[in-house]
Motif scaffolding. Structure first.
Motif, PDB file in Angstrom:
ATOM      1  N   PHE A  11       0.802  -1.234   0.000  1.00  0.00           N
ATOM      2  CA  PHE A  11       0.000   0.000   0.000  1.00  0.00           C
ATOM      3  C   PHE A  11       0.833   1.283   0.000  1.00  0.00           C
ATOM      4  N   CYS A  12       0.507   2.181  -0.903  1.00  0.00           N
ATOM      5  CA  CYS A  12       1.083   3.532  -0.876  1.00  0.00           C
ATOM      6  C   CYS A  12       0.220   4.352   0.095  1.00  0.00           C
ATOM      7  N   PRO A  13       0.673   5.542   0.526  1.00  0.00           N
ATOM      8  CA  PRO A  13      -0.119   6.296   1.512  1.00  0.00           C
ATOM      9  C   PRO A  13      -1.556   6.577   1.047  1.00  0.00           C
ATOM     10  N   GLY A  14      -1.726   6.851  -0.231  1.00  0.00           N
ATOM     11  CA  GLY A  14      -3.070   7.174  -0.754  1.00  0.00           C
ATOM     12  C   GLY A  14      -4.014   5.993  -0.648  1.00  0.00           C
ATOM     13  N   VAL A  15      -3.534   4.820  -1.007  1.00  0.00           N
ATOM     14  CA  VAL A  15      -4.377   3.615  -0.973  1.00  0.00           C
ATOM     15  C   VAL A  15      -4.665   3.222   0.481  1.00  0.00           C
ATOM     16  N   THR A  94      -9.898  11.278  -2.722  1.00  0.00           N
ATOM     17  CA  THR A  94      -8.896  11.513  -3.767  1.00  0.00           C
ATOM     18  C   THR A  94      -7.560  11.807  -3.090  1.00  0.00           C
ATOM     19  N   CYS A  95      -6.506  11.150  -3.551  1.00  0.00           N
ATOM     20  CA  CYS A  95      -5.189  11.356  -2.934  1.00  0.00           C
ATOM     21  C   CYS A  95      -4.799  12.836  -3.063  1.00  0.00           C
ATOM     22  N   PRO A  96      -4.279  13.440  -1.997  1.00  0.00           N
ATOM     23  CA  PRO A  96      -3.899  14.867  -2.061  1.00  0.00           C
ATOM     24  C   PRO A  96      -2.948  15.161  -3.222  1.00  0.00           C
ATOM     25  N   LYS A  97      -2.122  14.162  -3.574  1.00  0.00           N
ATOM     26  CA  LYS A  97      -1.180  14.387  -4.683  1.00  0.00           C
ATOM     27  C   LYS A  97      -1.912  14.496  -6.008  1.00  0.00           C
ATOM     28  N   VAL A  98      -2.995  13.752  -6.137  1.00  0.00           N
ATOM     29  CA  VAL A  98      -3.793  13.813  -7.366  1.00  0.00           C
ATOM     30  C   VAL A  98      -4.564  15.149  -7.399  1.00  0.00           C
ATOM     31  N   GLN A 166       0.602  11.332 -14.940  1.00  0.00           N
ATOM     32  CA  GLN A 166      -0.133  10.410 -14.065  1.00  0.00           C
ATOM     33  C   GLN A 166       0.822  10.045 -12.917  1.00  0.00           C
ATOM     34  N   THR A 167       0.326   9.960 -11.710  1.00  0.00           N
ATOM     35  CA  THR A 167       1.216   9.744 -10.555  1.00  0.00           C
ATOM     36  C   THR A 167       1.937   8.402 -10.592  1.00  0.00           C
ATOM     37  N   THR A 168       1.347   7.439 -11.299  1.00  0.00           N
ATOM     38  CA  THR A 168       1.966   6.105 -11.324  1.00  0.00           C
ATOM     39  C   THR A 168       2.594   5.786 -12.682  1.00  0.00           C
ATOM     40  N   ILE A 197       5.076  12.474 -11.051  1.00  0.00           N
ATOM     41  CA  ILE A 197       5.038  11.050 -10.682  1.00  0.00           C
ATOM     42  C   ILE A 197       5.275  11.004  -9.167  1.00  0.00           C
ATOM     43  N   CYS A 198       4.418  10.262  -8.486  1.00  0.00           N
ATOM     44  CA  CYS A 198       4.452  10.244  -7.024  1.00  0.00           C
ATOM     45  C   CYS A 198       5.743   9.601  -6.506  1.00  0.00           C
ATOM     46  N   ASP A 199       6.268  10.133  -5.401  1.00  0.00           N
ATOM     47  CA  ASP A 199       7.495   9.590  -4.807  1.00  0.00           C
ATOM     48  C   ASP A 199       7.353   8.116  -4.470  1.00  0.00           C
TER      49      ASP A 199
HETATM   50  S1  SF4 Z   1      -0.439   9.699  -5.770  1.00  0.00           S
HETATM   51 FE1  SF4 Z   1       1.018   8.286  -4.832  1.00  0.00          FE
HETATM   52  S2  SF4 Z   1       0.284   8.049  -2.729  1.00  0.00           S
HETATM   53 FE2  SF4 Z   1      -1.378   8.936  -3.930  1.00  0.00          FE
HETATM   54  S3  SF4 Z   1      -2.614   7.201  -4.612  1.00  0.00           S
HETATM   55 FE3  SF4 Z   1      -1.184   7.678  -6.256  1.00  0.00          FE
HETATM   56  S4  SF4 Z   1       0.578   6.356  -5.861  1.00  0.00           S
HETATM   57 FE4  SF4 Z   1      -0.624   6.411  -3.982  1.00  0.00          FE
END
Ligand code: SF4
Length: 295
Positions: A11-15, A94-98, A166-168, A197-199
């Motif tokens: 799991f990433c933080p968002g999930v 929704t993930c804050p990064k998105v 896209q973050t992924t 792209i997410c860390d």
């Molecule tokens: S932006 Fe990163 S933390 Fe957020 S859901 Fe996507 S992969 Fe997970």
């Protein structure tokens, strides 16, 4: 058997946030809708469905005044409007990064930029982000798409161009596409590249590369419909002679695994810990059997 388990597997933080909050709300609300799979993992989704989560594909089938979860991938701008019109009570996960990318794209659009969004056209996150940049936005999934986007930019005679991702998305593809883009746009253009792209994704891809170079077999665990998992598998195939992609232990052919002494394990962002732990434990407790390749 020696196992190297990726520190960033799972799991990433968002999930993680999405699953925890969904489980919590299902303790209070008997029935809650979700647009599309909550996370790209069958096992996680099935468990939540049993607790009352209803997965639907379109907002039109969500009843007025009901409860809805907005998953980490986010939703298109128009869907927010429909939620309001139908008086749906939404829990926006929704993930804050998105969300940050949505804002960035919306701002660029207001300032008259043309936006290039690197990502997979059919991915829900990309569909959501795209809606914030319409009409001056193109999704770039492959090299051919860059040509089409540049044609569009030239036709509209736009000189301010912004890139987001896209973050992924794959880091390598992002670098490759942006460097191609630089060569193709008009010389006097202003190009702003945002590596969105997410860390969590970047580090997981980097760690997968490192592990895959040291082992004989890479086992990637994750949903077959998960885009970030597929990328880990692609990296493994490139960096290691042997790689398999499995959703659960049931997909792992142990007679094949037994041939190897050193095995690397990595898991996608939607893979629950218990699935990873089970696979690690079984592989660790399996003895290597001498096998003559080609013999
Ligand atoms: S932006 Fe990163 S933390 Fe957020 S859901 Fe996507 S992969 Fe997970």
């Amino acid at each position: 058997m020696e196992v190297i388990l990726g520190k960033r597997a799972g799991f990433c933080p968002g999930v993680k946030n999405t699953v925890i909050k969904t489980e919590k709300i299902l303790e209070q609300v008997k029935e809650i809708y979700c647009l599309g799979q909550l996370v790209h993992n069958k096992q996680v989704t099935e468990k939540l469905k049993q607790k009352g989560l209803k997965i639907v594909d379109d907002i039109s089938v969500v009843p007025n005044n009901s409860y809805l979860i907005i998953r980490a991938h986010g939703i298109p701008k128009e869907t927010y409007k429909k939620i309001k019109e139908k008086n749906i009570k939404a829990l926006d996960l929704t993930c804050p990064k998105v969300l940050q990318i949505h804002k960035q794209v919306e701002n660029y659009a207001k300032l008259g930029y043309y936006i290039i969004l690197t990502g997979e056209k059919e991915h829900p996150e990309v569909i959501g982000t795209y809606s914030f940049g319409v009409p001056n936005i193109s999704v770039v999934e492959n090299l051919e798409d860059i040509k089409l986007a540049v044609e569009c930019i030239n036709k509209k005679d736009i000189r301010n161009i912004a890139v987001v991702s896209q973050t992924t998305f794959s880091m390598e593809k992002f670098e490759q596409y942006t460097s191609n883009l630089k060569k193709m746009i008009k010389k006097d253009s202003n190009l702003e590249i945002n590596k969105t792209i997410c860390d969590a994704t970047k580090l997981r891809q980097m760690e997968t590369t490192e592990i895959a170079r040291q082992v004989e077999l890479m086992v990637i665990i994750g949903g077959k419909n998960s885009s970030n998992t597929k990328k880990l598998y692609e990296i493994s195939l490139r960096e290691c002679n042997n790689a398999v992609l499995v959703e659960t232990i049931d997909d792992l052919y142990m007679n094949y695994v037994k041939r190897f002494k050193k095995i690397g394990i990595m898991a996608g962002a939607s893979t629950p810990k218990y699935v990873i732990d089970e696979i690690v434990q079984i592989i660790e407790n399996t003895k290597t059997e001498n096998y003559m390749f080609g013999g």
